[in-house]
Design an enzyme around this catalytic site. Sequence first.
Site, PDB file in Angstrom:
ATOM      1  CG  HIS A   1      -2.340   0.425   0.886  1.00 39.89           C
ATOM      2  ND1 HIS A   1      -2.621   1.519   0.106  1.00 39.89           N
ATOM      3  CD2 HIS A   1      -3.545  -0.101   1.215  1.00 39.89           C
ATOM      4  CE1 HIS A   1      -3.926   1.652  -0.010  1.00 39.89           C
ATOM      5  NE2 HIS A   1      -4.512   0.672   0.647  1.00 39.89           N
TER       6      HIS A   1
ATOM      7  CG  ASP B   1      -3.583   5.666  -2.614  1.00 38.49           C
ATOM      8  OD1 ASP B   1      -2.950   5.286  -1.612  1.00 38.49           O
ATOM      9  OD2 ASP B   1      -3.594   6.848  -3.017  1.00 38.49           O
TER      10      ASP B   1
END
Length: 479
Positions: free
Chosen positions: A450, A454
């Site tokens: 992450h 995104d």
Amino acid sequence: MAQVLEFKLPDLGEGLTEAEIVRWLVEVGDVVAIDQPVVEVETAKAMVEVPCPYGGVVTARFGEEGTELPVGAPLLTVAVGAPAPSAEDDGDTAADEGSGNVLVGYGTGAPPARRRRVRPPTGAAPVRRSPGPAAGGNRNGTPVPAGREAAPAAHPHADGPVPVISPLVRRLARENGLDLRELAGSGPDGLILRADVEDVLRAGSGRARTPLPASASPAAASEGILHTPPSARGAALPVAPVPAGAASSAHGLRVPLRGVRGAVADKLSRSRREIPDATCWVDADATELMQARTAMNAAGGAKISLLALLARICTAALARFPELNSTVDMDAREVVRFEQVHLGFAAQTERGLVVPVVRDAHTRDAEGLSAEFARLTEAARTGSLTPADLTGGTFTLNNYGVFGVDGSTPIINHPEAAMLGVGRIVPKPWVHQGELAVRQVVQLSLTFDHRVCDGGTAGGFLRYVADCVEQPAVLLRTL
């Protein structure tokens, strides 16, 4: 006057710091040539033969088979410039110089000298031999009770190394306490096959082992699809042998984490500690992709594997979403994006999970990818992958469908940023063109770091992959 030189376990590269002795290829008193392989070792990356840079007479060996040694530890000593063998020995002695070559897998290319038994030079340790039956003992040197002679036995490989089809066969025999010198191989020139070892183990245990399903073979793994017949569901899994070095205690069986298993444990633990991962998944109708592959193979030429088509889809998706072909450098606080796609693929072997890497996958077509997957899969099966084959990946394709499962949330192969998982392809009810139909459906999952992107980027990548699976014509835009 002979000079005794010490040969140490060389730096194996790729950050490897230790290796386990699998098999000695020479004994004390043997004459070795420059760059002749003297020992077979197993590292966390591969099983390789180590060549000795000196030529002469072996005077000592350090470490028994199964011993783990650190880089720089002594392996053996060689007397160079040793006296020539006596008249009863044939041939010349090896050269009394060294090549200076100490890297695993590299040598001068000269054929190794034939092993000859000679007398060790003055001051060398004597060679100890176990007494034979005539000396009052059996082949292993244990005493024979008085009044009873040891039964004669045929030893097909009484002298020299035992020929086996792969190092995995030798490991299987060692883990089950089986002496390969007692076996007569059924292969060409007495080559011992895996089936020979398993036949002996079955005879000794009194029950047959359940063979691995054909769908779990390397060939099936490269296809990326698993068809599980109803009769095979719920079948017993094969009984694994107790690993070498395992120790029993009141609190359970303790198995050392070393070799491939230890390397996997270290890498997965680091991935979980350092990477904040997330997973998204989608079901896709793979019917048209399967039909397209059938049409390709029906046209003649080299067969195209399904894994190769999925890899081609991956490289096209990574060109659109380069954030996922990257790594994170936390020291510099930077995301490093790679221009080349070095595609790893997870492969389950008898030695454990390995991830061979297809170099420059973005430059290869479906035929080239199929050929490289086949080569690396076979090398993984035989344990002959090199450290270079197992490092440097930038993205991993995980085909867990060969195990008969639909989905998974795989752990990212550190230090990469993402992994695409592919489940089994099975017939399922699906709404196709407004009608309920039976279609070939696959679940795709993407686990991503992450920090590099995104959810929108990850979702866009996965949706593009699914679109290509459902409509292979989408790929024509990037060809």
